[in-house]
Design a protein around this motif. Structure first.
Motif, PDB file in Angstrom:
ATOM      1  N   VAL A  67       0.982  -1.228  -0.094  1.00 64.93           N
ATOM      2  CA  VAL A  67      -0.079  -0.116  -0.146  1.00 64.93           C
ATOM      3  C   VAL A  67       0.865   1.219   0.029  1.00 64.93           C
ATOM      4  O   VAL A  67       0.643   2.080  -0.766  1.00 64.93           O
ATOM      5  CB  VAL A  67      -1.085  -0.165   1.086  1.00 64.93           C
ATOM      6  CG1 VAL A  67      -1.702   1.491   1.118  1.00 64.93           C
ATOM      7  CG2 VAL A  67      -1.934  -1.227   1.216  1.00 64.93           C
TER       8      VAL A  67
ATOM      9  N   SER B 297       3.546   1.447  -3.223  1.00 68.66           N
ATOM     10  CA  SER B 297       2.838   1.794  -4.536  1.00 68.66           C
ATOM     11  C   SER B 297       2.387   3.142  -4.504  1.00 68.66           C
ATOM     12  O   SER B 297       2.263   3.788  -5.613  1.00 68.66           O
ATOM     13  CB  SER B 297       1.763   0.665  -4.925  1.00 68.66           C
ATOM     14  OG  SER B 297       0.586   0.827  -3.885  1.00 68.66           O
ATOM     15  N   GLY B 298       2.065   3.476  -3.247  1.00 68.62           N
ATOM     16  CA  GLY B 298       1.326   5.041  -3.107  1.00 68.62           C
ATOM     17  C   GLY B 298       2.766   6.043  -3.306  1.00 68.62           C
ATOM     18  O   GLY B 298       2.630   7.059  -3.967  1.00 68.62           O
TER      19      GLY B 298
ATOM     20  N   ALA C  18       3.429   5.773  -6.851  1.00 66.72           N
ATOM     21  CA  ALA C  18       2.382   6.585  -8.039  1.00 66.72           C
ATOM     22  C   ALA C  18       2.678   8.039  -7.735  1.00 66.72           C
ATOM     23  O   ALA C  18       2.624   8.613  -8.797  1.00 66.72           O
ATOM     24  CB  ALA C  18       0.965   6.169  -7.445  1.00 66.72           C
TER      25      ALA C  18
ATOM     26  N   GLN D 147      -2.869   8.430  -9.672  1.00 67.39           N
ATOM     27  CA  GLN D 147      -1.985   8.121  -8.543  1.00 67.39           C
ATOM     28  C   GLN D 147      -2.914   7.097  -7.717  1.00 67.39           C
ATOM     29  O   GLN D 147      -2.643   5.961  -7.303  1.00 67.39           O
ATOM     30  CB  GLN D 147      -1.621   9.159  -7.374  1.00 67.39           C
ATOM     31  CG  GLN D 147      -0.832  10.145  -8.013  1.00 67.39           C
ATOM     32  CD  GLN D 147      -0.417  11.378  -7.160  1.00 67.39           C
ATOM     33  OE1 GLN D 147      -1.015  11.349  -6.018  1.00 67.39           O
ATOM     34  NE2 GLN D 147       0.367  12.236  -7.516  1.00 67.39           N
TER      35      GLN D 147
ATOM     36  N   GLU E  43      -3.195   3.731  -9.707  1.00 69.05           N
ATOM     37  CA  GLU E  43      -2.050   3.018  -9.500  1.00 69.05           C
ATOM     38  C   GLU E  43      -2.131   2.264  -8.180  1.00 69.05           C
ATOM     39  O   GLU E  43      -1.341   0.954  -8.068  1.00 69.05           O
ATOM     40  CB  GLU E  43      -0.771   3.584  -9.769  1.00 69.05           C
ATOM     41  CG  GLU E  43      -0.590   4.169 -11.108  1.00 69.05           C
ATOM     42  CD  GLU E  43       0.175   5.704 -11.337  1.00 69.05           C
ATOM     43  OE1 GLU E  43       0.572   5.912 -12.445  1.00 69.05           O
ATOM     44  OE2 GLU E  43       0.600   6.189 -10.426  1.00 69.05           O
ATOM     45  N   ASN E  44      -2.248   3.122  -7.168  1.00 71.88           N
ATOM     46  CA  ASN E  44      -2.009   2.481  -5.876  1.00 71.88           C
ATOM     47  C   ASN E  44      -3.161   1.538  -5.486  1.00 71.88           C
ATOM     48  O   ASN E  44      -2.948   0.299  -5.177  1.00 71.88           O
ATOM     49  CB  ASN E  44      -2.280   3.703  -4.745  1.00 71.88           C
ATOM     50  CG  ASN E  44      -2.145   3.464  -3.268  1.00 71.88           C
ATOM     51  OD1 ASN E  44      -2.653   4.063  -2.538  1.00 71.88           O
ATOM     52  ND2 ASN E  44      -1.276   2.544  -3.162  1.00 71.88           N
ATOM     53  N   SER E  45      -4.454   1.480  -5.929  1.00 75.31           N
ATOM     54  CA  SER E  45      -5.356   0.546  -5.782  1.00 75.31           C
ATOM     55  C   SER E  45      -5.120  -0.708  -6.659  1.00 75.31           C
ATOM     56  O   SER E  45      -5.467  -1.824  -5.977  1.00 75.31           O
ATOM     57  CB  SER E  45      -6.787   1.212  -6.200  1.00 75.31           C
ATOM     58  OG  SER E  45      -6.909   1.413  -7.641  1.00 75.31           O
TER      59      SER E  45
ATOM     60  N   THR F 162      -2.343  -2.658  -5.035  1.00 76.19           N
ATOM     61  CA  THR F 162      -3.034  -3.246  -3.587  1.00 76.19           C
ATOM     62  C   THR F 162      -3.913  -4.338  -3.773  1.00 76.19           C
ATOM     63  O   THR F 162      -3.808  -5.436  -3.077  1.00 76.19           O
ATOM     64  CB  THR F 162      -3.746  -2.150  -3.098  1.00 76.19           C
ATOM     65  OG1 THR F 162      -2.953  -0.962  -2.534  1.00 76.19           O
ATOM     66  CG2 THR F 162      -4.308  -2.633  -1.560  1.00 76.19           C
TER      67      THR F 162
ATOM     68  N   TYR G 219     -11.472   1.368  -2.726  1.00 81.70           N
ATOM     69  CA  TYR G 219     -10.522   2.559  -2.792  1.00 81.70           C
ATOM     70  C   TYR G 219     -11.343   3.852  -3.610  1.00 81.70           C
ATOM     71  O   TYR G 219     -11.024   4.882  -3.447  1.00 81.70           O
ATOM     72  CB  TYR G 219      -9.412   2.106  -3.761  1.00 81.70           C
ATOM     73  CG  TYR G 219      -7.956   1.860  -3.012  1.00 81.70           C
ATOM     74  CD1 TYR G 219      -7.052   2.491  -3.029  1.00 81.70           C
ATOM     75  CD2 TYR G 219      -8.047   0.692  -2.188  1.00 81.70           C
ATOM     76  CE1 TYR G 219      -5.807   2.328  -2.277  1.00 81.70           C
ATOM     77  CE2 TYR G 219      -6.840   0.142  -1.711  1.00 81.70           C
ATOM     78  CZ  TYR G 219      -5.653   1.179  -1.648  1.00 81.70           C
ATOM     79  OH  TYR G 219      -4.466   0.904  -1.083  1.00 81.70           O
TER      80      TYR G 219
ATOM     81  N   ALA H 245      -0.039   7.474   0.836  1.00 85.31           N
ATOM     82  CA  ALA H 245      -0.861   6.723   1.502  1.00 85.31           C
ATOM     83  C   ALA H 245      -0.915   6.986   2.785  1.00 85.31           C
ATOM     84  O   ALA H 245      -1.625   6.071   3.577  1.00 85.31           O
ATOM     85  CB  ALA H 245      -0.387   5.208   1.128  1.00 85.31           C
TER      86      ALA H 245
END
Length: 248
Positions: A25, A28-29, A32, A43, A46-48, A51, A172, A196
């Motif tokens: 989490v 990747s945050g 992003a 962003q 990409e994060n979701s 995850t 998300y 994040a």
């Protein structure tokens, strides 16, 4: 293998799984934010996406050992349901799972920070509070609990990796809070002042409404599936190695 050895393995699996989830989490945050600095929507996408995929993989990896709870409210619900039906987590199991999950979440955030050249611990300054966000956390957590328990009760717990990953990825976007839905992850994310992160002062409110969501989700399942407690041993996914270890 003794029960103590089995519990040690399960607690380790919970700590590693929760830690790696937070690493996914937060990491990747950070990635992003670096890759798409001027596009918050991209962003979040990409994060979701990372995850959802990461969570599914981690459930597959650690599920056979501990059930892949990675979430204190899941463990608490499993304990409560199991107590009513003679299955699920024991009080001793719960006492091992909860600190392992929280400690793993903190270490996972630190690992993500270090991988990206950030300070190991940098308290988040992103304040997340307000009624709309608390409603989002309640909805996100209630939905997660309902999904996990429904899968277990209907004999589809083997589908949990894909289903839970898909739910969190979707949540998300459809919840105002971007679906933390997990006290251990919430605490871990306070240790990273990145995309994040969540400010420490916002953590108690999020956790309170995550617990409320878990209660509401469990109540809904109790109405829909009155005997859901009989499937407590399959929350969040079947853990056959644990069963074998406990009985040997």
């Amino acid at each position: 293998m003794s029960d103590a050895q089995s519990l040690w393995r399960r607690a380790l699996a919970e700590g590693l799984g929760t830690g790696l989830l937070v690493t996914v989490v937060v990491g990747s945050g950070i990635a992003a934010a670096k890759l798409s600095p001027n596009d918050t929507g991209l962003q979040l996408l990409e994060n979701s996406f990372a995850t959802a995929l990461g969570l599914a993989v981690l459930i597959l990896m650690f599920g056979p050992v501990s059930g892949a709870h990675f979430n204190p409210v899941v463990s608490l619900v499993d304990r409560w349901l199991g107590q009513r039906s003679g299955g699920g987590l024991s009080a001793r199991d719960l006492a091992a799972y909860l600190p392992a999950q929280i400690g793993g979440g903190v270490m996972g955030a630190i690992l993500a920070n270090l991988m990206y050249g950030e300070t190991a611990v940098s308290w988040s300054t992103t304040h997340r509070s307000g009624g709309h966000l608390y409603i989002g956390e309640t909805v996100a957590t209630a939905g997660l609990i309902m999904l996990i328990l429904a899968l277990a009760r209907t004999g589809r717990a083997a589908s949990a990796p894909a289903a839970v990953g898909a739910y969190i990825g979707a949540a998300y976007w459809f919840t105002s809070s971007t679906s933390f839905a997990n006290p251990a992850v919430t605490i871990g994310r306070a240790f990273s002042d990145t995309f994040a992160g969540i400010a420490p002062g916002s953590v108690p409110g999020f956790i309170a409404f995550q617990i409320l969501g878990a209660i509401l989700g469990t109540a809904a399942i109790a109405v829909l599936y009155p005997d859901a407690g009989k499937a407590a041993d399959d929350v969040a996914t079947p853990h056959t190695e644990t069963t074998a270890g406990a009985s040997s």
